[in-house]
Design a protein around this motif. Structure first.
Motif, PDB file in Angstrom:
ATOM      1  N   ASN A   1      28.258  88.587 -92.005  1.00  0.00           N
ATOM      2  CA  ASN A   1      27.404  89.672 -91.512  1.00  0.00           C
ATOM      3  C   ASN A   1      25.957  89.473 -91.933  1.00  0.00           C
ATOM      4  N   TRP A   2      25.765  88.869 -93.102  1.00  0.00           N
ATOM      5  CA  TRP A   2      24.396  88.611 -93.558  1.00  0.00           C
ATOM      6  C   TRP A   2      23.714  87.577 -92.668  1.00  0.00           C
ATOM      7  N   VAL A   3      24.488  86.655 -92.143  1.00  0.00           N
ATOM      8  CA  VAL A   3      23.929  85.660 -91.221  1.00  0.00           C
ATOM      9  C   VAL A   3      23.438  86.350 -89.954  1.00  0.00           C
ATOM     10  N   LEU A   4      24.222  87.280 -89.444  1.00  0.00           N
ATOM     11  CA  LEU A   4      23.806  88.023 -88.249  1.00  0.00           C
ATOM     12  C   LEU A   4      22.576  88.882 -88.520  1.00  0.00           C
ATOM     13  N   ILE A   5      22.512  89.481 -89.693  1.00  0.00           N
ATOM     14  CA  ILE A   5      21.332  90.286 -90.035  1.00  0.00           C
ATOM     15  C   ILE A   5      20.097  89.397 -90.123  1.00  0.00           C
TER      16      ILE A   5
ATOM     17  N   PHE B   1       9.368  84.706 -75.255  1.00  0.00           N
ATOM     18  CA  PHE B   1      10.573  85.217 -74.623  1.00  0.00           C
ATOM     19  C   PHE B   1      11.655  84.143 -74.517  1.00  0.00           C
ATOM     20  N   ALA B   2      11.266  82.894 -74.321  1.00  0.00           N
ATOM     21  CA  ALA B   2      12.247  81.808 -74.322  1.00  0.00           C
ATOM     22  C   ALA B   2      12.872  81.656 -75.703  1.00  0.00           C
ATOM     23  N   SER B   3      12.064  81.849 -76.740  1.00  0.00           N
ATOM     24  CA  SER B   3      12.584  81.794 -78.100  1.00  0.00           C
ATOM     25  C   SER B   3      13.585  82.925 -78.341  1.00  0.00           C
ATOM     26  N   VAL B   4      13.282  84.088 -77.816  1.00  0.00           N
ATOM     27  CA  VAL B   4      14.209  85.220 -77.943  1.00  0.00           C
ATOM     28  C   VAL B   4      15.518  84.904 -77.229  1.00  0.00           C
ATOM     29  N   ALA B   5      15.436  84.301 -76.049  1.00  0.00           N
ATOM     30  CA  ALA B   5      16.654  83.967 -75.296  1.00  0.00           C
ATOM     31  C   ALA B   5      17.499  82.948 -76.047  1.00  0.00           C
ATOM     32  N   THR B   6      16.848  81.969 -76.652  1.00  0.00           N
ATOM     33  CA  THR B   6      17.590  80.960 -77.408  1.00  0.00           C
ATOM     34  C   THR B   6      18.261  81.571 -78.626  1.00  0.00           C
ATOM     35  N   LYS B   7      17.524  82.391 -79.354  1.00  0.00           N
ATOM     36  CA  LYS B   7      18.104  83.008 -80.550  1.00  0.00           C
ATOM     37  C   LYS B   7      19.229  83.972 -80.188  1.00  0.00           C
ATOM     38  N   THR B   8      19.093  84.655 -79.072  1.00  0.00           N
ATOM     39  CA  THR B   8      20.150  85.563 -78.639  1.00  0.00           C
ATOM     40  C   THR B   8      21.410  84.794 -78.261  1.00  0.00           C
ATOM     41  N   SER B   9      21.257  83.666 -77.588  1.00  0.00           N
ATOM     42  CA  SER B   9      22.444  82.887 -77.220  1.00  0.00           C
ATOM     43  C   SER B   9      23.127  82.288 -78.452  1.00  0.00           C
ATOM     44  N   VAL B  10      22.357  81.899 -79.457  1.00  0.00           N
ATOM     45  CA  VAL B  10      22.966  81.405 -80.698  1.00  0.00           C
ATOM     46  C   VAL B  10      23.696  82.549 -81.404  1.00  0.00           C
TER      47      VAL B  10
ATOM     48  N   ILE C   1      25.121  85.011 -79.881  1.00  0.00           N
ATOM     49  CA  ILE C   1      26.351  85.194 -79.113  1.00  0.00           C
ATOM     50  C   ILE C   1      27.399  84.175 -79.543  1.00  0.00           C
ATOM     51  N   LEU C   2      26.968  82.932 -79.789  1.00  0.00           N
ATOM     52  CA  LEU C   2      27.912  81.915 -80.245  1.00  0.00           C
ATOM     53  C   LEU C   2      28.493  82.248 -81.620  1.00  0.00           C
TER      54      LEU C   2
ATOM     55  N   MET D   1      35.690  83.153 -74.719  1.00  0.00           N
ATOM     56  CA  MET D   1      35.062  83.542 -73.453  1.00  0.00           C
ATOM     57  C   MET D   1      33.621  83.983 -73.693  1.00  0.00           C
ATOM     58  N   ILE D   2      33.397  84.688 -74.782  1.00  0.00           N
ATOM     59  CA  ILE D   2      32.033  85.074 -75.143  1.00  0.00           C
ATOM     60  C   ILE D   2      31.229  83.822 -75.490  1.00  0.00           C
ATOM     61  N   GLY D   3      31.841  82.856 -76.129  1.00  0.00           N
ATOM     62  CA  GLY D   3      31.176  81.607 -76.472  1.00  0.00           C
ATOM     63  C   GLY D   3      30.742  80.822 -75.250  1.00  0.00           C
ATOM     64  N   ILE D   4      31.554  80.839 -74.214  1.00  0.00           N
ATOM     65  CA  ILE D   4      31.191  80.145 -72.978  1.00  0.00           C
ATOM     66  C   ILE D   4      29.963  80.788 -72.352  1.00  0.00           C
ATOM     67  N   VAL D   5      29.890  82.095 -72.395  1.00  0.00           N
ATOM     68  CA  VAL D   5      28.706  82.790 -71.879  1.00  0.00           C
ATOM     69  C   VAL D   5      27.468  82.404 -72.683  1.00  0.00           C
TER      70      VAL D   5
END
Length: 85
Positions: A2-6, A33-42, A44-45, A55-59
């Protein structure tokens, strides 16, 4: 974990704050905004590994691989259009 996510959420706020303080430079805003998209996808992983839901990982992988490519192409096109003016 959880600390990693925070820590990831705090790191996500850095480019957002940069966009708020940035002037009218479209190139810098699109890179943030591209940086935000990359960090958000990581994020999600990481969440997909924690939940053991692939399935969430594939997204997350699709967003990471395809989403930024189109966004960066648009940023380069806007930069070229601004240079011609």
């Amino acid at each position: 974990m959880n600390w990693v996510l925070i820590a990831m959420i705090i790191a996500l706020l850095i480019p957002i704050s940069e966009v708020c303080w940035e002037k009218d430079d479209v190139w810098e805003k699109m890179l943030a905004f591209a940086s935000v998209a990359t960090k958000t996808s990581v994020m999600i992983l990481v969440i997909s590994v924690l939940r053991d839901d692939w399935m969430i990982g594939i997204v997350g992988v699709i967003i990471l691989s395809v989403g930024n490519a189109g966004f960066m192409l648009l940023a380069h096109l806007l930069k070229r259009m601004n240079e011609q003016q």
